[in-house]
Design a protein around this motif. Sequence first.
Motif, PDB file in Angstrom:
ATOM      1  N   PRO A 108       0.871  -1.018   0.040  1.00 36.66           N
ATOM      2  CA  PRO A 108       0.039  -0.091   0.050  1.00 36.66           C
ATOM      3  C   PRO A 108       1.024   1.443   0.087  1.00 36.66           C
ATOM      4  O   PRO A 108       0.552   2.424  -0.798  1.00 36.66           O
ATOM      5  CB  PRO A 108      -0.947  -0.054   1.408  1.00 36.66           C
ATOM      6  N   ASP A 109       1.844   1.336   0.950  1.00 33.96           N
ATOM      7  CA  ASP A 109       2.694   2.301   0.774  1.00 33.96           C
ATOM      8  C   ASP A 109       3.681   2.812  -0.660  1.00 33.96           C
ATOM      9  O   ASP A 109       3.376   3.804  -0.951  1.00 33.96           O
ATOM     10  CB  ASP A 109       3.721   2.548   1.900  1.00 33.96           C
ATOM     11  N   VAL A 110       3.970   1.792  -1.224  1.00 34.60           N
ATOM     12  CA  VAL A 110       4.402   1.723  -2.430  1.00 34.60           C
ATOM     13  C   VAL A 110       3.431   2.406  -3.562  1.00 34.60           C
ATOM     14  O   VAL A 110       3.688   3.232  -4.188  1.00 34.60           O
ATOM     15  CB  VAL A 110       5.170   0.459  -2.806  1.00 34.60           C
ATOM     16  N   ALA A 111       2.270   1.778  -3.368  1.00 34.22           N
ATOM     17  CA  ALA A 111       1.343   2.295  -4.377  1.00 34.22           C
ATOM     18  C   ALA A 111       0.674   3.623  -4.203  1.00 34.22           C
ATOM     19  O   ALA A 111       0.685   4.340  -5.292  1.00 34.22           O
ATOM     20  CB  ALA A 111       0.000   1.116  -4.270  1.00 34.22           C
ATOM     21  N   SER A 112       0.974   3.755  -3.104  1.00 32.08           N
ATOM     22  CA  SER A 112       0.287   5.392  -2.914  1.00 32.08           C
ATOM     23  C   SER A 112       1.338   6.310  -3.358  1.00 32.08           C
ATOM     24  O   SER A 112       1.386   7.673  -3.823  1.00 32.08           O
ATOM     25  CB  SER A 112       0.008   5.938  -1.628  1.00 32.08           C
ATOM     26  N   GLN A 113       2.673   6.083  -3.622  1.00 31.36           N
ATOM     27  CA  GLN A 113       3.779   6.769  -4.055  1.00 31.36           C
ATOM     28  C   GLN A 113       4.024   6.938  -5.401  1.00 31.36           C
ATOM     29  O   GLN A 113       4.860   7.603  -5.956  1.00 31.36           O
ATOM     30  CB  GLN A 113       5.265   6.064  -3.178  1.00 31.36           C
ATOM     31  N   LEU A 114       3.454   5.838  -5.947  1.00 30.86           N
ATOM     32  CA  LEU A 114       3.508   5.697  -7.745  1.00 30.86           C
ATOM     33  C   LEU A 114       3.417   6.992  -8.447  1.00 30.86           C
ATOM     34  O   LEU A 114       4.236   7.241  -9.223  1.00 30.86           O
ATOM     35  CB  LEU A 114       2.652   4.582  -8.142  1.00 30.86           C
ATOM     36  N   PRO A 115       2.221   7.676  -8.174  1.00 27.74           N
ATOM     37  CA  PRO A 115       2.227   8.963  -8.956  1.00 27.74           C
ATOM     38  C   PRO A 115       3.443  10.072  -8.880  1.00 27.74           C
ATOM     39  O   PRO A 115       4.122  10.292  -9.749  1.00 27.74           O
ATOM     40  CB  PRO A 115       0.926   9.484  -8.742  1.00 27.74           C
ATOM     41  N   ASN A 116       3.721  10.052  -7.646  1.00 27.25           N
ATOM     42  CA  ASN A 116       4.890  11.140  -7.273  1.00 27.25           C
ATOM     43  C   ASN A 116       6.085  10.586  -7.829  1.00 27.25           C
ATOM     44  O   ASN A 116       6.926  11.338  -8.467  1.00 27.25           O
ATOM     45  CB  ASN A 116       4.993  11.123  -5.998  1.00 27.25           C
ATOM     46  N   LYS A 117       6.472   9.229  -7.536  1.00 24.16           N
ATOM     47  CA  LYS A 117       7.582   8.601  -8.328  1.00 24.16           C
ATOM     48  C   LYS A 117       7.648   8.614  -9.872  1.00 24.16           C
ATOM     49  O   LYS A 117       8.814   8.697 -10.199  1.00 24.16           O
ATOM     50  CB  LYS A 117       7.631   7.215  -7.869  1.00 24.16           C
ATOM     51  N   CYS A 118       6.578   8.709 -10.514  1.00 27.53           N
ATOM     52  CA  CYS A 118       6.409   9.117 -12.016  1.00 27.53           C
ATOM     53  C   CYS A 118       6.428  10.605 -12.362  1.00 27.53           C
ATOM     54  O   CYS A 118       6.152  10.824 -13.458  1.00 27.53           O
ATOM     55  CB  CYS A 118       5.039   8.253 -12.373  1.00 27.53           C
ATOM     56  N   GLY A 119       6.272  11.490 -11.454  1.00 38.41           N
ATOM     57  CA  GLY A 119       6.158  12.810 -11.602  1.00 38.41           C
ATOM     58  C   GLY A 119       4.967  13.076 -12.030  1.00 38.41           C
ATOM     59  O   GLY A 119       4.718  14.312 -13.071  1.00 38.41           O
ATOM     60  N   VAL A 120       3.941  12.371 -11.560  1.00 36.18           N
ATOM     61  CA  VAL A 120       2.441  12.676 -12.345  1.00 36.18           C
ATOM     62  C   VAL A 120       1.585  13.266 -11.027  1.00 36.18           C
ATOM     63  O   VAL A 120       1.550  12.658 -10.161  1.00 36.18           O
ATOM     64  CB  VAL A 120       1.835  11.485 -12.872  1.00 36.18           C
ATOM     65  N   GLN A 121       0.838  14.216 -11.497  1.00 35.23           N
ATOM     66  CA  GLN A 121      -0.148  14.783 -10.474  1.00 35.23           C
ATOM     67  C   GLN A 121      -1.429  14.119 -10.731  1.00 35.23           C
ATOM     68  O   GLN A 121      -2.181  14.327 -11.576  1.00 35.23           O
ATOM     69  CB  GLN A 121      -0.524  16.511 -10.463  1.00 35.23           C
TER      70      GLN A 121
END
Length: 114
Positions: free
Chosen positions: A86-99
Amino acid sequence: MKINVLVALMVVASMMVEPSESAIDCGQVTISLTPCLSYLTQGGNPTPQCCSGVNNVKRMTPTTVDRQAACECVKAAAAHFQNIKPDVASQLPNKCGVQFDFPIKKDVNCKTIP
């Protein structure tokens, strides 16, 4: 082989979501995010293909109805995989630089997405 099974399960899960007024198809969302499975289950950094998929989902969701539908697709698919972090999933957009306009979480109330 393991990824193929996961993809097949995600497609089946995506078909379980009720259709809405949205033009979003859960199959489209699933295909876009399939390259993210390794990241979602193992962590680390998402691949360029994963981030391209995240961007694709962002482009497919310009309206509230679209965002809510895509949220339901992601939520349904995520519910079928106990090994998604869950913590990794929630970080996905930020890690990809996507709002991203909705959180990637199994327990999100998609009806509240603006």
